[in-house]
Structure formats: structure tokens, C-alpha cells
Write a protein that holds these residues in place. Sequence first.
Motif, PDB file in Angstrom:
ATOM      1  N   VAL A 258     -17.586  -7.730  49.757  1.00 14.18           N
ATOM      2  CA  VAL A 258     -18.417  -7.057  48.755  1.00 14.18           C
ATOM      3  C   VAL A 258     -18.256  -7.734  47.392  1.00 14.18           C
ATOM      4  CG1 VAL A 258     -18.728  -4.895  47.477  1.00 14.18           C
ATOM      5  CG2 VAL A 258     -18.320  -4.828  49.948  1.00 14.18           C
ATOM      6  N   ASN A 259     -19.365  -8.056  46.774  1.00  6.39           N
ATOM      7  CA  ASN A 259     -19.333  -8.603  45.408  1.00  6.39           C
ATOM      8  C   ASN A 259     -19.106  -7.473  44.415  1.00  6.39           C
ATOM      9  OD1 ASN A 259     -19.703 -11.335  45.870  1.00  6.39           O
ATOM     10  ND2 ASN A 259     -21.931 -11.187  45.847  1.00  6.39           N
ATOM     11  N   VAL A 260     -18.110  -7.639  43.556  1.00  8.72           N
ATOM     12  CA  VAL A 260     -17.825  -6.604  42.538  1.00  8.72           C
ATOM     13  C   VAL A 260     -17.719  -7.235  41.156  1.00  8.72           C
ATOM     14  CG1 VAL A 260     -16.646  -4.849  43.934  1.00  8.72           C
ATOM     15  CG2 VAL A 260     -15.342  -6.819  43.090  1.00  8.72           C
ATOM     16  N   GLU A 261     -17.970  -6.388  40.165  1.00  9.30           N
ATOM     17  CA  GLU A 261     -17.708  -6.788  38.774  1.00  9.30           C
ATOM     18  C   GLU A 261     -16.221  -6.558  38.504  1.00  9.30           C
ATOM     19  OE1 GLU A 261     -20.084  -8.004  36.787  1.00  9.30           O
ATOM     20  OE2 GLU A 261     -21.634  -7.695  38.311  1.00  9.30           O
ATOM     21  N   ARG A 262     -15.774  -6.934  37.322  1.00  7.09           N
ATOM     22  CA  ARG A 262     -14.362  -6.728  36.980  1.00  7.09           C
ATOM     23  C   ARG A 262     -13.949  -5.268  37.061  1.00  7.09           C
ATOM     24  NH1 ARG A 262     -11.027 -10.389  33.252  1.00  7.09           N
ATOM     25  NH2 ARG A 262      -9.749  -8.551  33.357  1.00  7.09           N
ATOM     26  N   ASP A 263     -14.914  -4.370  36.806  1.00  5.16           N
ATOM     27  CA  ASP A 263     -14.580  -2.938  36.852  1.00  5.16           C
ATOM     28  C   ASP A 263     -14.819  -2.355  38.245  1.00  5.16           C
ATOM     29  OD1 ASP A 263     -17.312  -2.864  37.002  1.00  5.16           O
ATOM     30  OD2 ASP A 263     -17.618  -1.602  35.237  1.00  5.16           O
TER      31      ASP A 263
END
Length: 311
Positions: A258-263
Motif C-alpha cells: 500500500v502506498n502511504v504518505e508520511r502520516d
Amino acid sequence: MDDGSYDLAIIGGGPAGSSAAVYAGRAGLRTVVLEKQISGGQMMVSPLIENWPGDKGISGEALSARMKQHAELYAPLKEFTEVEGIERDGGLFHLRTSEGDIRSKAIIIATGATHRKLGVPGEEELSGKGVSFCATCDGFFFKGRDVIVVGGGNTALLYAIYLNNIGCHVKLVHRRDAFRAEKALQDQVAKFGIETVLSSVVERFLGEDSLDKAVIKDLRTGLSKELPVAGAFIAVGEEPNNGVAKMLGVELDHEGYVNVERDMRTNVPGVFAAGDITGGLKQIVVAAGEGAVAATSAFESLMSPYWLTRG
Ligand code: NAP
């Protein structure tokens, strides 16, 4: 009273999910953790964990039990509860599970990854008794002993270098005559004089209470031989458990993580991810950290004006 209605549903009861439950519960979110098997995830199979800060040495089973008890102070844990489908209705997720329906305003995907197995006799029986899927977790126990690493990718070569550096006598067994790992790692394997056993596969693992031998077949000659080994580290890739992510239409990378942002937010509003399912360094401490970030982000998102106007 449990009416199946929550602020946050955490899917997966490993370290990422447990940590997220603690943070979400303490933030005041009505939270539930859904786990399709028993909680603990991959750490359950680790006989001894020595790199979880605060515990010099603890079995995976014991650490799982402690995390479970801690998380349950803040959120109910529903084990053997598999998510079978998810629909979105306005701002609410409707989760169909094997144990009934659940509604939540936000979701954290903490479904982890599964080590790919060789599927040979003895692998399962001797898992945790010499057969391991994680050199950084278990390598230390084989200091000074004969071990094999199976695989030809970056992980296998890193395992071989790691094990060699801590004093194991390593043979690197790979099914082809060339490694797919990056050249820099191949150069290091050569520099350290790590023995390679190419065009060879493991046919079976032998041992009663612990691993004694691996039977290795040379694919060029067709001949098999028994190799005495105390440890076998299998690094033939991992499969992300991304079924739930796919149900939600979350963006995945080229390997299915899964691609996630830093948060820890995903591209789908209200959906966050944490732990091994996000790829990267697959360690308990990382998963727990990501769980904390994901829960905090979920809280902040639910407290935003958009949610507050929905009552
Ligand atoms: P991988 O690159 O998919 O390599 C798996 C290896 O296992 C391959 O050499 C493959 O052989 C072998 N294999 C697969 N199934 C097998 C079987 N049934 N029996 C025997 N051998 C089998 O997996 P990985 O090494 O875990 O790496 C996964 C990803 O993470 C990759 O993209 C990798 O680059 C990345 N990674 C990066 C780093 C880094 O420091 N940059 C570190 C670790 C991982 P074949 O070669 O014959 O297919």
C-alpha cells in the motif's frame, strides 16, 4: 454496548494494529480491531525477539499476548473475524465480516505480509526450530554455526552478509546460476568469501526437535546430498496481504504494497495503513510506530470540520 458502529476499524491484530488500537482508544475514538486469525501476526512465530526496546529477550508469543492485553484496554479485539467485503455509503464504511456487519468512519489497514514458502517437506514442522524467515530476528541464535540462506534476491544476499558478519558459516543456495540481487550486494558476498551453491534447490529439511540437515539437489547433475545445518533462512520473497486494500480501491505499488504518505494516509479518504503492508523495513518496532502515526492521523481526520459537521 456493541452495536457494530465505530469511529475506527483496524484490520489486522499484529503490532501495527495493536499499537494503533492503543493510540486510537486513548484519543477517544470508538475503535475495534478485526483479526482473521489470532492476534500477533508474524511475530507469533518468532521464538525469541531481542530487538524490541524495553525487552532484552521475549518470545513472539509472549510479546503478542502482552500487546493484545494492552490493546484490549482500549478497543475490543475480534479474532477469527475475516473481512469479506467493504462498501462505502457516504462517509461510512460498511464491513461485511465472517462474524457480522460493522460500520466505521475510518479504517486502518494493518494486514501485514506473508513470507513466501518453499513448500518442501520439513519446512513447516521445523519453522521456529532452525527454519526461519527472518535473519535479523533469529540470526543471533546461530552465531558460529552452519547455516544456509535460500534465495537470490536482495533479501537473501543481505541475510547472507548479515549472518556472515555475526559469525555464522553461511552457504547461499539459489535455484539459478545468477543472482537477481543488485550488483553491490553480489560484490559484497564475493568480497566476504561467502560460499554460493548455485543451480540448486532445497528438497527437504530433516530433524526431529530441531533442524539437522537440508537435502540439496543440484539441478545440473540431478544429484541430491544432505548438508548438515543448524539454521536455514528462507528469503524467496514476500506476499503483501493486500486483499482488504484491493476491496477499498487503495493505490498499491508495483509489488502490491500500500502506498502511504508520511502520516500513513492512503489515496482513499478515511483509509490509513500501517506495518508490513506498507512495505519497507519489516520490523515490530517499525510496525508499532506506523500504527501510532496512522491512529493519530485517523483521529485528526475524524476531528476535522468535515467530520464534525456530520454529527
Ligand atoms: P525477490 O527479489 O522477489 O527475490 C526472491 C528470490 O527468491 C529470487 O532470487 C527467486 O529466484 C527466489 N525464489 C522465489 N521463489 C522461489 C522458490 N520457490 N524456490 C527457490 N527460490 C525461489 O524477493 P526479495 O529478495 O525478498 O526482495 C523483495 C523486494 O524488496 C525486491 O524488490 C527487492 O529489490 C527489495 N529489497 C530491497 C532491498 C534493498 O536494500 N534495496 C533489500 C531487500 C529487498 P529467481 O531469481 O530465480 O526468480
